[in-house]
Design a protein around this motif. Sequence first.
Motif, PDB file in Angstrom:
ATOM      1  N   VAL A  30       1.081  -1.128   0.034  1.00 33.27           N
ATOM      2  CA  VAL A  30      -0.079  -0.140   0.015  1.00 33.27           C
ATOM      3  C   VAL A  30       0.935   1.206   0.181  1.00 33.27           C
ATOM      4  N   ARG A  31       1.769   1.216   0.874  1.00 40.20           N
ATOM      5  CA  ARG A  31       2.830   2.459   0.935  1.00 40.20           C
ATOM      6  C   ARG A  31       3.327   2.661  -0.571  1.00 40.20           C
ATOM      7  N   ARG A  32       3.803   1.547  -1.120  1.00 38.32           N
ATOM      8  CA  ARG A  32       4.461   1.734  -2.340  1.00 38.32           C
ATOM      9  C   ARG A  32       3.587   1.997  -3.426  1.00 38.32           C
ATOM     10  N   ALA A  33       2.340   1.972  -3.368  1.00 35.98           N
ATOM     11  CA  ALA A  33       1.545   2.279  -4.232  1.00 35.98           C
ATOM     12  C   ALA A  33       0.833   3.711  -4.131  1.00 35.98           C
ATOM     13  N   VAL A  34       0.960   4.201  -3.012  1.00 34.08           N
ATOM     14  CA  VAL A  34       0.714   5.539  -2.423  1.00 34.08           C
ATOM     15  C   VAL A  34       1.865   6.332  -3.077  1.00 34.08           C
ATOM     16  N   VAL A  35       3.045   6.090  -2.764  1.00 34.93           N
ATOM     17  CA  VAL A  35       4.209   6.809  -3.137  1.00 34.93           C
ATOM     18  C   VAL A  35       4.114   6.905  -4.702  1.00 34.93           C
ATOM     19  N   PHE A  61       1.069  12.478  -9.415  1.00 35.59           N
ATOM     20  CA  PHE A  61       0.285  13.535 -10.109  1.00 35.59           C
ATOM     21  C   PHE A  61       0.135  15.015  -9.091  1.00 35.59           C
ATOM     22  N   ALA A  62       0.808  14.768  -8.092  1.00 33.92           N
ATOM     23  CA  ALA A  62       0.765  16.003  -7.021  1.00 33.92           C
ATOM     24  C   ALA A  62       1.731  17.148  -7.680  1.00 33.92           C
ATOM     25  N   ALA A  63       1.474  18.337  -7.321  1.00 33.99           N
ATOM     26  CA  ALA A  63       2.220  19.392  -8.099  1.00 33.99           C
ATOM     27  C   ALA A  63       3.511  19.568  -7.035  1.00 33.99           C
ATOM     28  N   VAL A  64       4.539  20.241  -7.582  1.00 34.83           N
ATOM     29  CA  VAL A  64       5.869  20.575  -6.718  1.00 34.83           C
ATOM     30  C   VAL A  64       5.553  21.311  -5.658  1.00 34.83           C
ATOM     31  N   ASN A  65       4.695  22.169  -5.553  1.00 36.98           N
ATOM     32  CA  ASN A  65       4.487  22.904  -4.517  1.00 36.98           C
ATOM     33  C   ASN A  65       3.523  22.373  -3.458  1.00 36.98           C
ATOM     34  N   GLU A  66       3.208  21.145  -3.599  1.00 42.69           N
ATOM     35  CA  GLU A  66       2.315  20.667  -2.432  1.00 42.69           C
ATOM     36  C   GLU A  66       3.212  19.835  -1.583  1.00 42.69           C
ATOM     37  N   THR A  67       3.202  20.631  -0.353  1.00 40.42           N
ATOM     38  CA  THR A  67       4.275  20.290   0.866  1.00 40.42           C
ATOM     39  C   THR A  67       4.094  18.751   1.150  1.00 40.42           C
ATOM     40  N   ALA A  68       2.789  18.390   1.183  1.00 36.36           N
ATOM     41  CA  ALA A  68       2.345  17.133   2.175  1.00 36.36           C
ATOM     42  C   ALA A  68       3.057  16.049   1.133  1.00 36.36           C
ATOM     43  N   ALA A  69       2.773  16.112  -0.177  1.00 31.83           N
ATOM     44  CA  ALA A  69       3.303  14.930  -0.891  1.00 31.83           C
ATOM     45  C   ALA A  69       4.854  14.936  -1.008  1.00 31.83           C
ATOM     46  N   GLY A  70       5.364  16.204  -1.088  1.00 33.07           N
ATOM     47  CA  GLY A  70       6.874  16.363  -0.880  1.00 33.07           C
ATOM     48  C   GLY A  70       7.373  15.644   0.350  1.00 33.07           C
ATOM     49  N   THR A  71       6.852  16.089   1.372  1.00 36.22           N
ATOM     50  CA  THR A  71       7.101  15.329   2.555  1.00 36.22           C
ATOM     51  C   THR A  71       7.228  14.042   2.797  1.00 36.22           C
ATOM     52  N   ALA A  72       5.924  13.672   2.335  1.00 37.71           N
ATOM     53  CA  ALA A  72       5.565  11.804   2.382  1.00 37.71           C
ATOM     54  C   ALA A  72       6.709  11.234   1.448  1.00 37.71           C
ATOM     55  N   GLY A 104      11.599  12.082  -8.971  1.00 35.84           N
ATOM     56  CA  GLY A 104      12.106  12.183 -10.330  1.00 35.84           C
ATOM     57  C   GLY A 104      11.145  12.740 -11.125  1.00 35.84           C
ATOM     58  N   LYS A 105       9.854  12.227 -11.271  1.00 30.35           N
ATOM     59  CA  LYS A 105       8.964  12.772 -12.069  1.00 30.35           C
ATOM     60  C   LYS A 105       8.433  14.057 -11.475  1.00 30.35           C
ATOM     61  N   LEU A 106       8.296  14.182 -10.225  1.00 28.99           N
ATOM     62  CA  LEU A 106       7.967  15.617  -9.728  1.00 28.99           C
ATOM     63  C   LEU A 106       8.961  16.540  -9.877  1.00 28.99           C
ATOM     64  N   ARG A 107      10.319  16.274 -10.144  1.00 32.51           N
ATOM     65  CA  ARG A 107      11.566  17.192 -10.351  1.00 32.51           C
ATOM     66  C   ARG A 107      11.488  18.221  -8.959  1.00 32.51           C
ATOM     67  N   LEU A 108      11.335  17.411  -8.198  1.00 32.54           N
ATOM     68  CA  LEU A 108      11.418  18.421  -6.670  1.00 32.54           C
ATOM     69  C   LEU A 108      12.786  18.851  -6.415  1.00 32.54           C
ATOM     70  N   PRO A 109      13.089  20.079  -6.417  1.00 28.23           N
ATOM     71  CA  PRO A 109      14.639  20.295  -6.097  1.00 28.23           C
ATOM     72  C   PRO A 109      14.812  20.134  -4.615  1.00 28.23           C
ATOM     73  N   ALA A 110      13.739  20.193  -3.725  1.00 29.86           N
ATOM     74  CA  ALA A 110      14.160  20.100  -2.410  1.00 29.86           C
ATOM     75  C   ALA A 110      14.657  18.635  -2.020  1.00 29.86           C
ATOM     76  N   ALA A 111      14.459  17.848  -3.050  1.00 32.08           N
ATOM     77  CA  ALA A 111      14.855  16.366  -2.677  1.00 32.08           C
ATOM     78  C   ALA A 111      16.204  16.072  -3.042  1.00 32.08           C
ATOM     79  N   ILE A 131      15.909  16.188 -12.108  1.00 31.98           N
ATOM     80  CA  ILE A 131      16.023  17.407 -11.310  1.00 31.98           C
ATOM     81  C   ILE A 131      16.989  18.546 -11.950  1.00 31.98           C
ATOM     82  N   GLY A 132      18.225  18.033 -12.481  1.00 32.86           N
ATOM     83  CA  GLY A 132      19.105  18.809 -13.199  1.00 32.86           C
ATOM     84  C   GLY A 132      19.735  19.726 -12.480  1.00 32.86           C
ATOM     85  N   ASP A 133      20.279  19.390 -11.179  1.00 33.18           N
ATOM     86  CA  ASP A 133      20.916  20.091 -10.128  1.00 33.18           C
ATOM     87  C   ASP A 133      22.521  19.700 -10.271  1.00 33.18           C
ATOM     88  N   ALA A 134      23.231  20.641 -10.653  1.00 31.25           N
ATOM     89  CA  ALA A 134      24.718  20.214 -11.070  1.00 31.25           C
ATOM     90  C   ALA A 134      25.452  19.851  -9.751  1.00 31.25           C
TER      91      ALA A 134
END
Length: 192
Positions: A46-51, A56-67, A88-95, A121-124
């Motif tokens: 279930v955790r894997r499926a949720v992750v 589909f979450a937006a990059v600025n949705e902190t709940a998704a990023g935190t999870a 990687g799909k979300l390209r979340l720079p904070a990750a 993410i493309g961060d050098a």
Amino acid sequence: EPAHAALADADAEVRLEAVAVLGWLKDRRAVAPLAALAAADAHSAVRRAVVGALGFAAVNETAAGTALLHALADADWQVREEAASTLGKLRLPAARDALIHALDDDYWQVRLRAARALGRIGDAHAAPAVSALLAHPISNLRKEAALALGELPSASSLAPLQAALDDRDPEVRKAVRIALQQLTAQFEGGVS
């Protein structure tokens, strides 16, 4: 609404189906409940499926990023692998830092997904850590590291990639050539 309610069902199979429905629908209202389930569900499937569904979450949705960042430290390697892929799909720079840390995961599959996520993410700043994977004994990991380096605009990637042109695996050599072409095009286009 039934899928939202089913996230709390006692049966893990029902929760799995609910996650699949909400992910398929890309229901924005589901981000927070899914993020909570990613950390709290007792079943790794279930955790894997949720992750994965949180893709589909937006990059600025902190709940998704935190999870997703929390899932990179999950006890189950398959959840960690899926978390790296979704980041990687979300390209979340904070990750970036968490993904760099995941390059040392005990499972090469997690390392592979973390390398690709860092490329997306493309961060050098990630280039030195990804470059270290070019010496890994598993050729698939070397190949994906090379492809990721092609997406990282860093001159520090050139020397490790050029050294990898002699890799014993033809697929790795091909990925290295592609990466070098990408980097050359980036530098000629003014990226440094």
